[in-house]
Design a protein around this motif. Structure first.
Motif, PDB file in Angstrom:
ATOM      1  N   GLU A  80       0.824  -1.207   0.000  1.00 50.02           N
ATOM      2  CA  GLU A  80       0.000   0.000   0.000  1.00 50.02           C
ATOM      3  C   GLU A  80       0.862   1.261   0.000  1.00 50.02           C
ATOM      4  N   LEU A  81       1.906   1.238   0.817  1.00 47.34           N
ATOM      5  CA  LEU A  81       2.767   2.415   0.921  1.00 47.34           C
ATOM      6  C   LEU A  81       3.611   2.609  -0.332  1.00 47.34           C
ATOM      7  N   TYR A  82       4.107   1.518  -0.913  1.00 46.35           N
ATOM      8  CA  TYR A  82       4.839   1.642  -2.173  1.00 46.35           C
ATOM      9  C   TYR A  82       3.940   2.239  -3.257  1.00 46.35           C
ATOM     10  N   ARG A  83       2.687   1.837  -3.283  1.00 46.31           N
ATOM     11  CA  ARG A  83       1.743   2.409  -4.256  1.00 46.31           C
ATOM     12  C   ARG A  83       1.515   3.886  -3.986  1.00 46.31           C
ATOM     13  N   ASP A  84       1.472   4.259  -2.701  1.00 44.35           N
ATOM     14  CA  ASP A  84       1.332   5.679  -2.359  1.00 44.35           C
ATOM     15  C   ASP A  84       2.534   6.482  -2.843  1.00 44.35           C
ATOM     16  N   VAL A  85       3.712   5.874  -2.762  1.00 45.54           N
ATOM     17  CA  VAL A  85       4.907   6.547  -3.272  1.00 45.54           C
ATOM     18  C   VAL A  85       4.748   6.839  -4.758  1.00 45.54           C
ATOM     19  N   VAL A  86       4.312   5.846  -5.511  1.00 43.74           N
ATOM     20  CA  VAL A  86       4.130   6.005  -6.962  1.00 43.74           C
ATOM     21  C   VAL A  86       3.080   7.072  -7.255  1.00 43.74           C
ATOM     22  N   THR A  87       2.043   7.121  -6.432  1.00 37.97           N
ATOM     23  CA  THR A  87       0.924   8.036  -6.672  1.00 37.97           C
ATOM     24  C   THR A  87       1.230   9.471  -6.257  1.00 37.97           C
ATOM     25  N   HIS A  88       1.922   9.629  -5.116  1.00 44.93           N
ATOM     26  CA  HIS A  88       2.050  10.958  -4.524  1.00 44.93           C
ATOM     27  C   HIS A  88       3.412  11.623  -4.689  1.00 44.93           C
ATOM     28  N   GLU A  89       4.446  10.827  -4.879  1.00 49.48           N
ATOM     29  CA  GLU A  89       5.784  11.412  -4.917  1.00 49.48           C
ATOM     30  C   GLU A  89       6.099  11.987  -6.306  1.00 49.48           C
ATOM     31  N   THR A  90       7.051  12.913  -6.331  1.00 46.08           N
ATOM     32  CA  THR A  90       7.535  13.461  -7.598  1.00 46.08           C
ATOM     33  C   THR A  90       9.000  13.115  -7.848  1.00 46.08           C
ATOM     34  N   ASP A  91       9.686  12.664  -6.798  1.00 47.12           N
ATOM     35  CA  ASP A  91      11.088  12.281  -6.934  1.00 47.12           C
ATOM     36  C   ASP A  91      11.182  10.959  -7.704  1.00 47.12           C
ATOM     37  N   GLN A  92      11.841  10.983  -8.848  1.00 50.41           N
ATOM     38  CA  GLN A  92      11.869   9.814  -9.725  1.00 50.41           C
ATOM     39  C   GLN A  92      12.609   8.625  -9.108  1.00 50.41           C
ATOM     40  N   LYS A  93      13.640   8.883  -8.331  1.00 47.13           N
ATOM     41  CA  LYS A  93      14.362   7.781  -7.698  1.00 47.13           C
ATOM     42  C   LYS A  93      13.473   7.032  -6.713  1.00 47.13           C
ATOM     43  N   ARG A  94      12.690   7.772  -5.940  1.00 47.10           N
ATOM     44  CA  ARG A  94      11.761   7.132  -4.999  1.00 47.10           C
ATOM     45  C   ARG A  94      10.710   6.322  -5.749  1.00 47.10           C
ATOM     46  N   ILE A  95      10.183   6.918  -6.822  1.00 50.23           N
ATOM     47  CA  ILE A  95       9.150   6.235  -7.607  1.00 50.23           C
ATOM     48  C   ILE A  95       9.708   4.960  -8.230  1.00 50.23           C
ATOM     49  N   GLN A  96      10.889   5.042  -8.780  1.00 48.85           N
ATOM     50  CA  GLN A  96      11.499   3.864  -9.410  1.00 48.85           C
ATOM     51  C   GLN A  96      11.761   2.757  -8.401  1.00 48.85           C
ATOM     52  N   GLU A  97      12.231   3.124  -7.210  1.00 49.17           N
ATOM     53  CA  GLU A  97      12.465   2.105  -6.176  1.00 49.17           C
ATOM     54  C   GLU A  97      11.156   1.431  -5.784  1.00 49.17           C
ATOM     55  N   ALA A  98      10.107   2.237  -5.607  1.00 49.89           N
ATOM     56  CA  ALA A  98       8.806   1.678  -5.229  1.00 49.89           C
ATOM     57  C   ALA A  98       8.255   0.775  -6.328  1.00 49.89           C
ATOM     58  N   GLN A  99       8.358   1.211  -7.574  1.00 49.82           N
ATOM     59  CA  GLN A  99       7.855   0.402  -8.688  1.00 49.82           C
ATOM     60  C   GLN A  99       8.616  -0.925  -8.791  1.00 49.82           C
ATOM     61  N   LYS A 100       9.912  -0.863  -8.640  1.00 51.18           N
ATOM     62  CA  LYS A 100      10.731  -2.070  -8.705  1.00 51.18           C
ATOM     63  C   LYS A 100      10.329  -3.059  -7.617  1.00 51.18           C
ATOM     64  N   ARG A 101      10.135  -2.550  -6.412  1.00 48.46           N
ATOM     65  CA  ARG A 101       9.784  -3.444  -5.302  1.00 48.46           C
ATOM     66  C   ARG A 101       8.372  -3.992  -5.471  1.00 48.46           C
ATOM     67  N   LEU A 102       7.463  -3.212  -6.025  1.00 49.33           N
ATOM     68  CA  LEU A 102       6.103  -3.706  -6.280  1.00 49.33           C
ATOM     69  C   LEU A 102       6.126  -4.867  -7.257  1.00 49.33           C
ATOM     70  N   VAL A 103       6.973  -4.764  -8.278  1.00 54.57           N
ATOM     71  CA  VAL A 103       7.109  -5.864  -9.240  1.00 54.57           C
ATOM     72  C   VAL A 103       7.655  -7.101  -8.551  1.00 54.57           C
TER      73      VAL A 103
END
Length: 262
Positions: A233-256
């Motif tokens: 849930e929190l990784y998805r929130d990172v993808v949805t709410h964050e603008t920092d691309q490194k954070r988004i990429q880390e969250a997306q990678k871990r979700l996969v």
């Protein structure tokens, strides 16, 4: 050795008498009463309406422990102040040394709902006194080596907690929550669940926080607390709410990665 003046900043807004022996006895009595209460609760019949076999709540015991900690600390602070006023340097040093050791002992929260303010607070107002507390805390946080580092982390922790207690509407409460999360996650504490909840409060109190609180909370629930569902849930929130691309990429990678976990 910690300077005497900064230690005086380690106070809470509670009333206490100024005799150490009395309060040590009070602490022991409180804890003894708590143990007795727990034993009676374990051996007695269940409360009316309580499910059979359900253990008694620990809330009252934790509240008593927290009160005993506060009273013991304040007793030492008042005793030290008394000796300084009357010019008894030796006994003032004794009280100071015991106070230092009290702060160096790690203290668990036990019940986070008694330790962490609710998620409904809002970081709304610019309050100068809260700003000053935050600045003071940051002058200690992460500074020093060995015991000096531990002492400074304790100082910072107390000041951040004081900010949350005294100024719950300050626009610094989300920043203070993040810093507390970082402190509780650190090697000198390793209180990972407490850290995760404070990280969550950071973005709950200010959804637009600049800090990577969502990602750090997700990592803790994922890697250390074994709560993968909440981590997702929190990784998805990172993808949805964050603008920092490194954070988004880390969250997306871990979700996969987690989507492929059996």
């Amino acid at each position: 050795m910690i300077a005497m003046n900064p230690l005086r900043k380690w106070s809470f807004s509670f009333l206490a008498t100024a005799h150490c022996i009395f309060w040590q006895a009070a602490v022991i009595a409180a804890l003894t009463t708590s143990i007795s209460y727990a034993q009676k609760s374990d051996s007695g019949p269940p409360a009316a309406g309580a499910p059979p076999g359900k253990p008694p709540s620990d809330v009252e015991l934790v509240e008593r422990l927290m009160a005993a900690r506060h009273d013991y600390q304040l007793a030492l602070e008042h005793l030290r102040k008394h000796y300084l006023v009357v010019g008894d340097v030796e006994r003032a040093r004794w009280a100071e040394e015991e106070l230092i050791q009290f702060h160096r002992v790690g203290k668990q929260a036990f019940r986070l709902e008694l330790d962490v303010p609710p998620p409904t607070l809002q970081a709304a107002y610019n309050i100068p006194e809260a700003n000053d507390l935050y600045k003071r805390a940051m002058t200690y946080k992460g500074k020093g080596w060995g015991n000096d580092y531990i002492d400074n982390e304790r100082r910072a922790e107390i000041l951040f907690q004081q900010l949350l207690t005294n100024y719950p509407q300050s626009d610094k409460i989300d920043d203070a929550a993040y810093q507390l999360g970082d402190i509780y996650e650190s090697k000198s504490y390793k209180q990972y669940r407490r850290a995760a909840v404070y990280y969550e409060r950071c973005f709950q109190w200010n959804p637009n926080t600049q800090f990577d609180a969502r990602l750090r909370a997700a990592r803790l629930y994922d890697k250390l607390l074994n709560e993968r569902g909440h981590a997702v849930e929190l990784y998805r929130d990172v993808v949805t709410h964050e603008t920092d691309q490194k954070r988004i990429q880390e969250a997306q990678k871990r979700l996969v990665e987690l989507s492929g976990t059996k």
